[in-house]
Design a protein around this motif. Sequence first.
Motif, PDB file in Angstrom:
ATOM      1  N   PHE A   1       0.695  16.032 -16.713  1.00 49.37           N
ATOM      2  CA  PHE A   1       0.316  15.231 -17.863  1.00 49.37           C
ATOM      3  C   PHE A   1      -1.198  15.329 -18.036  1.00 49.37           C
ATOM      4  N   PRO A   2      -1.698  15.123 -19.263  1.00 57.62           N
ATOM      5  CA  PRO A   2      -3.150  15.217 -19.499  1.00 57.62           C
ATOM      6  C   PRO A   2      -3.912  14.197 -18.653  1.00 57.62           C
ATOM      7  N   GLY A   3      -4.990  14.654 -18.050  1.00 57.25           N
ATOM      8  CA  GLY A   3      -5.814  13.760 -17.238  1.00 57.25           C
ATOM      9  C   GLY A   3      -5.251  13.502 -15.860  1.00 57.25           C
ATOM     10  N   ARG A   4      -4.320  14.348 -15.411  1.00 62.57           N
ATOM     11  CA  ARG A   4      -3.682  14.129 -14.112  1.00 62.57           C
ATOM     12  C   ARG A   4      -4.710  14.174 -12.985  1.00 62.57           C
TER      13      ARG A   4
ATOM     14  N   LYS B   1       0.827  -1.208   0.000  1.00 66.24           N
ATOM     15  CA  LYS B   1       0.000   0.000   0.000  1.00 66.24           C
ATOM     16  C   LYS B   1       0.862   1.258   0.000  1.00 66.24           C
ATOM     17  N   ILE B   2       1.894   1.267   0.841  1.00 65.53           N
ATOM     18  CA  ILE B   2       2.757   2.444   0.925  1.00 65.53           C
ATOM     19  C   ILE B   2       3.491   2.661  -0.388  1.00 65.53           C
ATOM     20  N   THR B   3       4.015   1.594  -0.987  1.00 63.28           N
ATOM     21  CA  THR B   3       4.776   1.723  -2.232  1.00 63.28           C
ATOM     22  C   THR B   3       3.912   2.242  -3.371  1.00 63.28           C
ATOM     23  N   ILE B   4       2.751   1.624  -3.568  1.00 60.17           N
ATOM     24  CA  ILE B   4       1.881   2.031  -4.674  1.00 60.17           C
ATOM     25  C   ILE B   4       1.322   3.433  -4.444  1.00 60.17           C
ATOM     26  N   SER B   5       0.915   3.725  -3.220  1.00 59.37           N
ATOM     27  CA  SER B   5       0.340   5.043  -2.925  1.00 59.37           C
ATOM     28  C   SER B   5       1.391   6.136  -3.036  1.00 59.37           C
ATOM     29  N   PHE B   6       2.605   5.846  -2.578  1.00 62.67           N
ATOM     30  CA  PHE B   6       3.693   6.815  -2.671  1.00 62.67           C
ATOM     31  C   PHE B   6       3.983   7.152  -4.130  1.00 62.67           C
ATOM     32  N   ALA B   7       4.075   6.127  -4.971  1.00 65.81           N
ATOM     33  CA  ALA B   7       4.393   6.349  -6.387  1.00 65.81           C
ATOM     34  C   ALA B   7       3.268   7.093  -7.096  1.00 65.81           C
ATOM     35  N   SER B   8       2.019   6.714  -6.838  1.00 73.43           N
ATOM     36  CA  SER B   8       0.907   7.372  -7.523  1.00 73.43           C
ATOM     37  C   SER B   8       0.753   8.820  -7.064  1.00 73.43           C
ATOM     38  N   ALA B   9       0.922   9.088  -5.775  1.00 67.07           N
ATOM     39  CA  ALA B   9       0.829  10.467  -5.282  1.00 67.07           C
ATOM     40  C   ALA B   9       1.972  11.314  -5.827  1.00 67.07           C
ATOM     41  N   TYR B  10       3.162  10.741  -5.925  1.00 68.46           N
ATOM     42  CA  TYR B  10       4.313  11.475  -6.485  1.00 68.46           C
ATOM     43  C   TYR B  10       4.053  11.862  -7.936  1.00 68.46           C
ATOM     44  N   ALA B  11       3.474  10.935  -8.693  1.00 66.44           N
ATOM     45  CA  ALA B  11       3.188  11.235 -10.092  1.00 66.44           C
ATOM     46  C   ALA B  11       2.131  12.330 -10.219  1.00 66.44           C
ATOM     47  N   VAL B  12       1.107  12.288  -9.389  1.00 62.11           N
ATOM     48  CA  VAL B  12       0.021  13.267  -9.470  1.00 62.11           C
ATOM     49  C   VAL B  12       0.496  14.659  -9.083  1.00 62.11           C
ATOM     50  N   VAL B  13       1.396  14.754  -8.101  1.00 61.72           N
ATOM     51  CA  VAL B  13       1.805  16.061  -7.586  1.00 61.72           C
ATOM     52  C   VAL B  13       2.933  16.676  -8.412  1.00 61.72           C
ATOM     53  N   PHE B  14       3.938  15.903  -8.790  1.00 61.87           N
ATOM     54  CA  PHE B  14       5.151  16.467  -9.371  1.00 61.87           C
ATOM     55  C   PHE B  14       5.257  16.314 -10.886  1.00 61.87           C
ATOM     56  N   PHE B  15       4.300  15.656 -11.523  1.00 61.67           N
ATOM     57  CA  PHE B  15       4.309  15.539 -12.983  1.00 61.67           C
ATOM     58  C   PHE B  15       3.094  16.254 -13.547  1.00 61.67           C
TER      59      PHE B  15
END
Length: 278
Positions: free
Chosen positions: A105-108, A89-103
């Motif tokens: 991209f269309p449909g973010r 849970k921590i790994t997947i949530s960390f990666a998805s939140a990082y992508a949403v905040v710092f990248f």
Amino acid sequence: MAPRRAWLTHVLLILGVIAFALPIWIVLIGSTHDAATIGRGEVPLLPGGHALENYRTAWGAGAAATAGIGVGSMLWNSMLMAVLVAVGKITISFASAYAVVFFRFPGRMLAFWSIFITLMLPVEVRIFPTFKVVSDLGLVNTYAGLIIPLIASATATLLFRQFFMTIPDEFVEAAKMDGAGPLRFLWDVVLPLSRTNMAALFVILFVYGWNQYLWPLLVTTTADVETVVIGMVKMIGSEANTEWHIVMATCVLSLLPPVAVVVLMQRWFVKGLTETEK
């Protein structure tokens, strides 16, 4: 007036502690008595002389209802499930939140709200479609089937996103000026800042995984991957056949791992919930 209020507050706190601790004390003491004492309906408040025998039986052979499967095997299954669920849970949530905040991209934001809206779906709504998928993949009665469907967490993603949004933009700009790419920024800046939050989430998610009942009940039908929560429920059969001294010993043993995690990580847990400085 103030001393009277303080006295009343302490009395209420003491009564609350007694109400919370008394059932645990009864279970702990009951696990040290023999079957006859518990079978007579007595509720002893002092330790008996059968503790070693009861715990040895619970650990090795278990109760008759578990067909000779001891608590040791169940505790291992619960430990494996709780740790992997928390880490996943921590790994997947960390990666998805990082992508949403710092990248960018269309449909973010659409991706984020699609994750967030799953919080509105009760577990009961999702559990049978999930079981159908797991069954079609042949993952029933496997560790993969027990763990994988539980490792996605919209709540953890939301918490990480809110935390990442408090990281100053100056950190991002400084990392860019130093030539750091996304992975370097993640490893050298974001991850060190997130350690206490990850520790706090690990405690919460470990206890969540340890206490799972409904999903293990559906996906496990053999003792090989049975968790201790399911084992305790199986031990409680009809009133006449229940070996209450073994059940209570099993309850005490099942309490030890989550209590140990909370105690050992208490400082990190509190720090992760209260720390706001970056």
